[in-house]
Design a protein around this motif. Structure first.
Motif, short mmCIF file in Angstrom:
data_model
loop_
_atom_site.label_atom_id
_atom_site.label_comp_id
_atom_site.label_asym_id
_atom_site.label_seq_id
_atom_site.Cartn_x
_atom_site.Cartn_y
_atom_site.Cartn_z
N LYS A 583 14.08 -5.18 7.92
CA LYS A 583 14.09 -5.78 8.83
C LYS A 583 15.00 -5.74 10.25
CE LYS A 583 11.44 -9.53 6.61
NZ LYS A 583 11.35 -11.06 5.67
N ALA A 584 16.66 -5.91 9.89
CA ALA A 584 16.93 -6.02 11.08
C ALA A 584 17.69 -4.88 11.97
CB ALA A 584 18.20 -6.39 10.40
N GLU A 585 17.15 -3.12 10.91
CA GLU A 585 16.59 -2.37 11.53
C GLU A 585 15.78 -1.87 12.32
OE1 GLU A 585 18.61 1.23 9.53
OE2 GLU A 585 16.73 0.10 8.40
N SER A 586 14.55 -3.22 12.34
CA SER A 586 13.45 -3.35 12.76
C SER A 586 13.60 -3.88 13.92
CB SER A 586 12.51 -3.67 11.99
OG SER A 586 11.26 -2.93 11.65
N ASN A 587 13.63 -5.17 14.26
CA ASN A 587 14.34 -6.02 14.66
C ASN A 587 15.20 -5.88 15.85
OD1 ASN A 587 12.41 -7.60 13.63
ND2 ASN A 587 14.27 -8.87 12.82
N ALA A 588 16.13 -4.58 15.43
CA ALA A 588 17.22 -3.90 16.75
C ALA A 588 16.55 -2.88 17.50
CB ALA A 588 18.04 -3.84 16.11
N LEU A 589 15.32 -2.34 16.84
CA LEU A 589 14.92 -1.05 17.45
C LEU A 589 12.81 -1.65 18.23
CD1 LEU A 589 15.31 1.73 14.78
CD2 LEU A 589 16.62 1.17 17.15
N PHE A 590 12.66 -2.47 17.53
CA PHE A 590 11.20 -2.53 18.15
C PHE A 590 11.06 -3.50 18.96
CE2 PHE A 590 11.19 0.65 14.84
CZ PHE A 590 10.83 1.56 14.94
N GLN A 591 9.90 -3.42 20.28
CA GLN A 591 10.22 -5.16 20.41
C GLN A 591 8.19 -5.92 20.16
OE1 GLN A 591 9.88 -4.64 24.47
NE2 GLN A 591 7.57 -6.00 25.46
N PRO A 592 8.51 -6.54 19.42
CA PRO A 592 6.70 -6.73 18.56
C PRO A 592 5.34 -6.81 19.14
CG PRO A 592 7.82 -8.87 18.26
CD PRO A 592 9.18 -8.28 19.44
N LEU A 593 4.69 -6.62 19.33
CA LEU A 593 3.06 -6.57 19.75
C LEU A 593 2.45 -7.71 19.80
CD1 LEU A 593 2.23 -2.69 19.14
CD2 LEU A 593 3.36 -4.19 21.35
N GLY A 594 2.88 -8.10 18.33
CA GLY A 594 1.75 -9.46 18.16
C GLY A 594 2.30 -9.91 16.61
N SER A 595 1.94 -10.67 15.90
CA SER A 595 2.68 -11.54 15.24
C SER A 595 2.20 -10.72 13.69
CB SER A 595 2.29 -12.97 14.74
OG SER A 595 2.54 -13.89 13.39
N TYR A 596 2.90 -10.71 13.09
CA TYR A 596 3.09 -9.42 11.93
C TYR A 596 4.45 -10.38 10.62
CZ TYR A 596 3.30 -6.44 7.78
OH TYR A 596 2.88 -6.19 6.97
N THR A 597 3.58 -10.74 9.68
CA THR A 597 4.77 -10.81 8.38
C THR A 597 4.50 -9.89 7.20
OG1 THR A 597 4.91 -12.70 8.90
CG2 THR A 597 5.53 -12.63 7.21
N TYR A 603 10.34 -2.65 6.23
CA TYR A 603 8.80 -2.17 6.94
C TYR A 603 8.86 -0.60 6.81
CZ TYR A 603 8.99 -6.10 9.16
OH TYR A 603 8.79 -8.12 10.13
N THR A 604 7.70 0.22 6.61
CA THR A 604 7.67 1.26 6.35
C THR A 604 7.82 1.68 8.17
OG1 THR A 604 5.25 1.36 6.42
CG2 THR A 604 6.95 1.47 4.77
N LYS A 605 8.02 2.80 8.08
CA LYS A 605 7.54 4.06 9.45
C LYS A 605 6.52 3.40 10.02
CE LYS A 605 11.56 7.12 9.64
NZ LYS A 605 12.02 8.03 9.62
N ALA A 606 6.00 3.84 9.22
CA ALA A 606 3.61 3.42 9.57
C ALA A 606 3.77 1.78 10.55
CB ALA A 606 3.54 4.14 9.02
#
Length: 700
Positions: A583-597, A603-606
C-alpha cells in the motif's frame, strides 16, 4: 600436583558431532595465567575459557597420535622463539566452535624466548584423551610417538613380574575370611566386603555390595584387571558378574582374570567356591581332611567316607558324600532297616515319623556316614517294612552306587521322605510365592523381578541373551561401549534369525533399534515421535530461514526477477519486484482515479494500473520545472537579468537530452537577443542591451 579433566561442554559437543557423523577435531592449545589458581583443587568440569586478559598465548596442534582405540594424544611444542610469559592454565579446544575439551591446572611455569644472547626454553605439552571410540571419532591414524606420552615397556614388565610372583603364592584364586562371600537374604543376594586374589592381582571390596541374579542356575564371577591411564597411577579394578560361564579375556589391550566365587542352583541356593588362604593354606586344609581313610580299596569305588577310628569321632565334621545321601534315600525306601538300638549310637539319621518331619534339619554327621558304610558292608539288614516309615539311611548296594550325585544338604533326609510321599517341600517358592496352592504368574512377576542390571563399562554387543536389562547411571553407560547415547536407560533383547536390541533413553521418549545378524551389528536406528522430531537435515529438507542452495551447488548462474544470484551475496526483492506493490508503494507512486478499497494488504500491478496513474511532480518557484511522470517530459522555465553579453544560465534540473529553448524579453529596452551553447544543463545568452529575459525549455 596438576589436575586434568575432560569438560562437560566437550561431551555435549562430541554427542552433536556423532549425530551428524562429523569428526572430532581439536586443533588449538590455549595458555593462560589465572590469578589465585590452586593446582591441587579438583577442576569443575563446567569451567570455561579464562577471560581474554588472562590468556597469554595460543598455538595450533603440533602433533596428533593414537595410543589405542580408546585413547588419542594431542601435543604442542613451544619453541625457543616463543615468549616471554608465565602460565598455570592450559586448555585444548576446537577452534571453529570454540568448544573447550580439556583443562589442566598446574603450578606457575615460565616460557622464555631466546633474546639478547640469552637462551630461551623449549616446552612440550600433551593432552591424552581417553573415551570409548576415541580413535574412530577423531579419525586419527598416526601412532603416537614416545615423546608425546610418558610410558615405557619396562613399567609393564615390572607389573607383570609382580603379578606372576603373586600367582606363585596365591594361585588362580585365594580369599580371606568372609571377603567376597556370596550370601542370600530372602530373594536378594549380596557380596561381603573383604580381600581376595585373582590371577595374581589383589582385589578389595570396601563395602558390601548387592548383586542382581537373573536366570538360574548361574555363577558369580570376580573379574579383576590392572589398568589406568598413561599419566595416572594404575590400580586394580574388580567387577562382579553373574553369568553361566566366564573365562579370562582381553579387552582394549587390558587382560582380565576371572574366578568363580560362588554358584547358584536353579532353586536359588548358594554354594561357596572360594579357596581360603594362600596355596600353602589350601594345601594344609587338604592334609587335615586326610585323617579319615577308607577301610579297604572297595570303599574308594563306592565313595564311602569312613572314620579312621570306630571309637573316637565326636569332634569330626566331615560332610556327607553324594553316596552317603543316596544311602538315606535307599533306607527311606525300606530296603534296609536297623536291627537294634545300637545304631542310634552310631549316628544313623532317622526321621521322627512318616507324616511329621518339619523340625528335622540334621546334617549328616561323621557317625551317620560310618553307619552307611557299616550297612553297606551288610552289618545291618532290613527285617520288616516298618522302617520305611522312619527313613533309615542305607545304601542300595555294597558294590554299585557310582552314578549317584545327590548333594548333602542338612534337609536331604527330610527331602527323601517327602519325595517318597509325593510332596513338594513347603518352603519352595516361584517368584517368591509359596507353593501351598495353585499360583498365577503375572506380567509383573516377569518385568519387575527379572530385569537385569547392566554393570559399569559393559559393551552392549555382548548382551545377546533374550531378556529385559536396565542401566541406572549415565557414567556407567559412558564407560561402556556401543550405546546409542551415553545415557541411562532400558534395553530389550529379542531373538529371531539373529538378535534385536531396543534401547530407550531414561529421561525422554527417544528410542533406538539395531539388529545383529551373521557377524555384524547394524547401526542404531532412531525412532521419531511427536516429542522427538527429525531435523530438516535428517529429512533432506531445507531449514526454516536457512540457505536454499550453496553457491558450490549451482551449475549455472541463476536469476531471481532478473537479479543474478551466484551465492556470494544476498538478493533483496521489493514487493514490486515479485509482482505486487505494498500500500505504501502504491500511495507513493500513483494518483488515484477513483475510490477503491482492496480486500488484501497489497495491490497487484494489474490492480494498481487499472485504478491509478503515476503522480506528476513539479517545482513551482520563479525558476521552476514540471515533470510528467508517466511520459518523462520535463518543462523548465525562468527569468534572467542580463548584466553582460555572453552570460551563462543553468537549468534547475539536468535534461537527459538537449531541450528545445525559447526566449522573450520580459522588461527593458528592446534589442537583439539569442542563445548559444545550449546543452542538457545550461545555455549562453547573447543580448545587445541589458534586459530581463524569460526562457522556457522543453525536453526530457
Amino acid at each position: 600436583m596438576s589436575q586434568t579433566v575432560i569438560t562437560q561442554a566437550f561431551e555435549q559437543w562430541k554427542a552433536q558431532q556423532a549425530v551428524s557423523n562429523t569428526a572430532i577435531v581439536l586443533d588449538e592449545f590455549v595458555f593462560a595465567n589465572v590469578p589465585g589458581l590452586n593446582p591441587a583443587t579438583p577442576i569443575n568440569r563446567a569451567e570455561t575459557l579464562p577471560p581474554a586478559a588472562q590468556i597469554v598465548y595460543r598455538q595450533g596442534i603440533t602433533r596428533k597420535g593414537v595410543v589405542n582405540e580408546n585413547a588419542v594424544v594431542h601435543s604442542v611444542v613451544l619453541g625457543a622463539d616463543v615468549g616471554d610469559f608465565s602460565f598455570n592454565w592450559i586448555g585444548l579446544i576446537n577452534k571453529a566452535s570454540g568448544t573447550l575439551a580439556m583443562i589442566v591446572h598446574a603450578p606457575v611455569q615460565q616460557k622464555l624466548k631466546t633474546a639478547d644472547g640469552q637462551q630461551g626454553n623449549v616446552l612440550t605439552r600433551s593432552f591424552l584423551m581417553e573415551y570409548n571410540g576415541a580413535q574412530s571419532e577423531t579419525r586419527i591414524t598416526t601412532p603416537a610417538e614416545t615423546w608425546q606420552i610418558d610410558f615405557t615397556a619396562r613399567l609393564a614388565g615390572v607389573d607383570e613380574r609382580q603379578r606372576l610372583e603373586n600367582l606363585d603364592v596365591y594361585g588362580a584364586g585365594a580369599f580371606y575370611g568372609d571377603g567376597f562371600l556370596v550370601a542370600k537374604a530372602g530373594t536378594g543376594y549380596s557380596v561381603t566386603k573383604g580381600v581376595g586374589y585373582v590371577g595374581g592381582l589383589r582385589a578389595e571390596l570396601t563395602e558390601n555390595k548387592a548383586i542382581t541374579v537373573g536366570a538360574k542356575p548361574a555363577k558369580v564371577f570376580l573379574d579383576v584387571c590392572f589398568t589406568g591411564s598413561l599419566v595416572s597411577a594404575w590400580q586394580t579394578q574388580a567387577t562382579l558378574t553373574v553369568a553361566g560361564a566366564l573365562t579370562d579375556y582381553e579387552k582394549s589391550g587390558v587382560k582380565h582374570y576371572v574366578f568363580a566365587i560362588a554358584s547358584i542352583d536353579a532353586a536359588g541356593n548358594v554354594t561357596d567356591l572360594r579357596p581360603m588362604g594362600s596355596l600353602g593354606d589350601q594345601a594344609l586344609n587338604k592334609r587335615v581332611d586326610l585323617k579319615y581313610t577308607a577301610q579297604d580299596a572297595t570303599t574308594v569305588q563306592k565313595g564311602i567316607v569312613q572314620l579312621s577310628s570306630d571309637t573316637n569321632s565326636a569332634a569330626e565334621t566331615l560332610a556327607a558324600t553324594p553316596k552317603a545321601v543316596k544311602a538315606a534315600y535307599d533306607l527311606a525306601a525300606a530296603k534296609y532297616t536297623a536291627v537294634d538300638a545300637s545304631t542310634v549310637q552310631k549316628g544313623i539319621v532317622q526321621l521322627n515319623s512318616a507324616t511329621n518331619s518339619t523340625a528335622e534339619n540334621q546334617a549328616a554327621t561323621p557317625k551317620a556316614v560310618k553307619a552307611a558304610y557299616d550297612l553297606a558292608a551288610a552289618k545291618y539288614t532290613a527285617v520288616d517294612a516298618s522302617t520305611v516309615q522312619k527313613g533309615i539311611v542305607q545304601l542300595t548296594s555294597a558294590v554299585d552306587s557310582v552314578s549317584e550325585a545327590l548333594a548333602a544338604t542338612p534337609k536331604a533326609v527330610k527331602a527323601a521322605n517327602d519325595n517318597a510321599n509325593g510332596r513338594v517341600p513347603s518352603g519352595r517358592t516361584v517368584n517368591g510365592k509359596q507353593l501351598t496352592d495353585d499360583i498365577n504368574i503375572t506380567a509383573q512377576d516377569i518385568f519387575n523381578g527379572q530385569a537385569v542390571s547392566i554393570p559399569n563399562a559393559v559393551d552392549l554387543n555382548t548382551l545377546t541373551v533374550p531378556g529385559l536389562y536396565f542401566q541406572v547411571a549415565n557414567i556407567q553407560a559412558f564407560n561402556g561401549a556401543n550405546y546409542p547415547e551415553a545415557l541411562a536407560g532400558s534395553l530389550e533383547v529379542y531373538r529371531h534369525a539373529g538378535v534385536t536390541q531396543v534401547y530407550r533413553v531414561y529421561n525422554s521418549s527417544r528410542c533406538y533399534v539395531r539388529i545383529f545378524y551373521g557377524d555384524t551389528w547394524t547401526a542404531w536406528a532412531r525412532d521419531y515421535d511427536t516429542l522427538n522430531k527429525p531435523t530438516p537435515q535428517e529429512l533432506g529438507a531445507l531449514p526454516v530461514g536457512g540457505t536454499a542452495v550453496a553457491a558450490s551447488k549451482l551449475a549455472t548462474t541463476r536469476y531471481i526477477n532478473g537479479a543474478a544470484f551466484d551465492g556470494t551475496g544476498n538478493v533483496t526483492l521489493s514487493a514490486a519486484a515479485i509482482g505486487s506493490y505494498t500500500k505504501a508503494e502504491s500511495n507513493a507512486l500513483f494518483q488515484p482515479l477513483g475510490s477503491y478499497t482492496p480486500a488484501g494488504q497489497a495491490y497487484t500491478k494489474a490492480e494498481s494500473n487499472a485504478r491509478y496513474q503515476l503522480m506528476n511532480s513539479a517545482s513551482l518557484g520563479a525558476n521552476g520545472w514540471f515533470r510528467d511522470t508517466s511520459t518523462g517530459m520535463l518543462i523548465q522555465y525562468g527569468k534572467v537579468a542580463v548584466s553582460t553579453d555572453g552570460q551563462g544560465v543553468a537549468f534547475p534540473l539536468a535534461f537527459s537530452i538537449v531541450p528545445s529553448l525559447s526566449l522573450n524579453i520580459n522588461s527593458g529596452t528592446y534589442g537583439d537577443i539569442g542563445a548559444t551553447s545550449v546543452s542538457t544543463t545550461s545555455f549562453v545568452l547573447k543580448a545587445s542591451q541589458k534586459n530581463t529575459i524569460g526562457y522556457i525549455a522543453i525536453g526530457r
